[in-house]
Every structure is written in C-alpha cells, then in structure tokens.
Scaffold this motif. Structure first.
Motif, PDB file in Angstrom:
ATOM      1  N   ALA A  19      42.277  17.818  42.509  1.00  0.00           N
ATOM      2  CA  ALA A  19      42.047  18.954  43.403  1.00  0.00           C
ATOM      3  C   ALA A  19      40.635  19.502  43.228  1.00  0.00           C
ATOM      4  O   ALA A  19      39.951  19.808  44.215  1.00  0.00           O
ATOM      5  N   LEU A  20      40.173  19.600  41.978  1.00  0.00           N
ATOM      6  CA  LEU A  20      38.821  20.119  41.725  1.00  0.00           C
ATOM      7  C   LEU A  20      37.750  19.214  42.326  1.00  0.00           C
ATOM      8  O   LEU A  20      36.737  19.695  42.850  1.00  0.00           O
ATOM      9  N   VAL A  21      37.961  17.909  42.267  1.00  0.00           N
ATOM     10  CA  VAL A  21      37.014  16.972  42.889  1.00  0.00           C
ATOM     11  C   VAL A  21      36.957  17.215  44.396  1.00  0.00           C
ATOM     12  O   VAL A  21      35.880  17.279  44.989  1.00  0.00           O
ATOM     13  N   THR A  43      46.851  32.809  45.337  1.00  0.00           N
ATOM     14  CA  THR A  43      45.542  32.657  44.707  1.00  0.00           C
ATOM     15  C   THR A  43      44.834  31.478  45.360  1.00  0.00           C
ATOM     16  O   THR A  43      45.392  30.383  45.427  1.00  0.00           O
ATOM     17  N   GLN A  44      43.631  31.732  45.860  1.00  0.00           N
ATOM     18  CA  GLN A  44      42.840  30.702  46.524  1.00  0.00           C
ATOM     19  C   GLN A  44      41.586  30.428  45.702  1.00  0.00           C
ATOM     20  O   GLN A  44      40.989  31.350  45.152  1.00  0.00           O
ATOM     21  N   TYR A  45      41.196  29.157  45.664  1.00  0.00           N
ATOM     22  CA  TYR A  45      39.966  28.764  44.981  1.00  0.00           C
ATOM     23  C   TYR A  45      39.121  27.941  45.943  1.00  0.00           C
ATOM     24  O   TYR A  45      39.610  26.984  46.541  1.00  0.00           O
ATOM     25  N   VAL A  46      37.846  28.332  46.094  1.00  0.00           N
ATOM     26  CA  VAL A  46      36.916  27.627  46.979  1.00  0.00           C
ATOM     27  C   VAL A  46      35.602  27.455  46.215  1.00  0.00           C
ATOM     28  O   VAL A  46      35.123  28.390  45.561  1.00  0.00           O
ATOM     29  N   ALA A  47      35.009  26.260  46.294  1.00  0.00           N
ATOM     30  CA  ALA A  47      33.742  26.011  45.606  1.00  0.00           C
ATOM     31  C   ALA A  47      32.677  26.983  46.110  1.00  0.00           C
ATOM     32  O   ALA A  47      32.533  27.195  47.313  1.00  0.00           O
ATOM     33  N   ARG A  73      34.242  26.708  36.729  1.00  0.00           N
ATOM     34  CA  ARG A  73      35.171  25.591  36.924  1.00  0.00           C
ATOM     35  C   ARG A  73      36.243  25.547  35.839  1.00  0.00           C
ATOM     36  O   ARG A  73      37.417  25.329  36.120  1.00  0.00           O
ATOM     37  N   ARG A  74      35.868  25.750  34.600  1.00  0.00           N
ATOM     38  CA  ARG A  74      36.799  25.684  33.476  1.00  0.00           C
ATOM     39  C   ARG A  74      37.940  26.689  33.650  1.00  0.00           C
ATOM     40  O   ARG A  74      39.096  26.397  33.372  1.00  0.00           O
TER      41      ARG A  74
END
Length: 117
Positions: A19-21, A43-47, A73-74
């Motif tokens: 997912a992180l890639v 909870t949403q995560y966006v680069a 990122r960690r």
C-alpha cells in the motif's frame, strides 16, 4: 476490502508495504475505517511528497470531526500495521455486540474519491 483478520503478522506487514508503494507512486490514498456500534472513525493517508517520506494523515471521528496532520512514512507504516492487526482482536470482541456493527475496512483508492473535510 474487509480487514483480513485471518492473516499472520508477516502478511499484514506485506500488505502495508504494498500500500505504501502505491501511495508513493500513484495518485491514491489509503483509507482505514473502523466501525463500532454507534461510532465510526476514518483515517486517510496520502503521500505529501514525491519520495514517499511524508504523508498527510486525515482522521475523522463521528464525535470529534476532522483532524489533519503530516506524519513520516514510518508512522504511517506502524499505524496501519497496528490498526490491521488490532482489527482481528476487536472483531472477536464484537461477537457479542449487535449485528449492525459492520467490519473494519481497508482500501486504497484514487485521491479524488476520498471524503474530505
């Protein structure tokens, strides 16, 4: 997708790494939704950068509203692993709750489809 509660820790870590890639190389966001009777959190995560070292974290709680912050990122990796791992135990604990309680979900989808404040 419904959170894969039958997976071992290594499988959950692999899912999070994949997912992180995707978050780093595509215009997508990861969304974890936790549902309990009478309460829901998202909870949403966006680069936030081109190299995938910083992410925008958007957290929504039915009771508290939206909160946004930038995290490394960690932190995203650790939080997703914790959320996906913890979902296995909370699903078992919910067995005695009302059937109206939907399972937790985790999805990666285009940023334009994410709910925003």
């Amino acid at each position: 997708m419904t959170v894969p509660t039958d997976r071992d820790h290594a499988s959950v870590v692999a899912l999070v790494e994949c997912a992180l890639v995707e978050l780093t190389h595509e215009t997508v966001g990861a969304v974890f939704i936790s549902r309990q009777v009478g309460r829901s959190t998202r909870t949403q995560y966006v680069a936030a950068d081109d190299v995938g070292e910083q992410f925008q974290k958007r957290h929504f709680d039915d009771r508290l509203g939206w909160h946004e912050t930038t995290v490394p990122r960690r932190t995203v990796r650790d939080e997703l692993i914790t959320q996906l791992t913890r979902s296995a135990s909370t699903t078992a604990e919910r067995a005695g709750e009302e059937a109206a309680s939907d399972p937790d979900t985790f999805v990666v989808k285009p940023v334009r489809e994410l709910r925003t404040p």
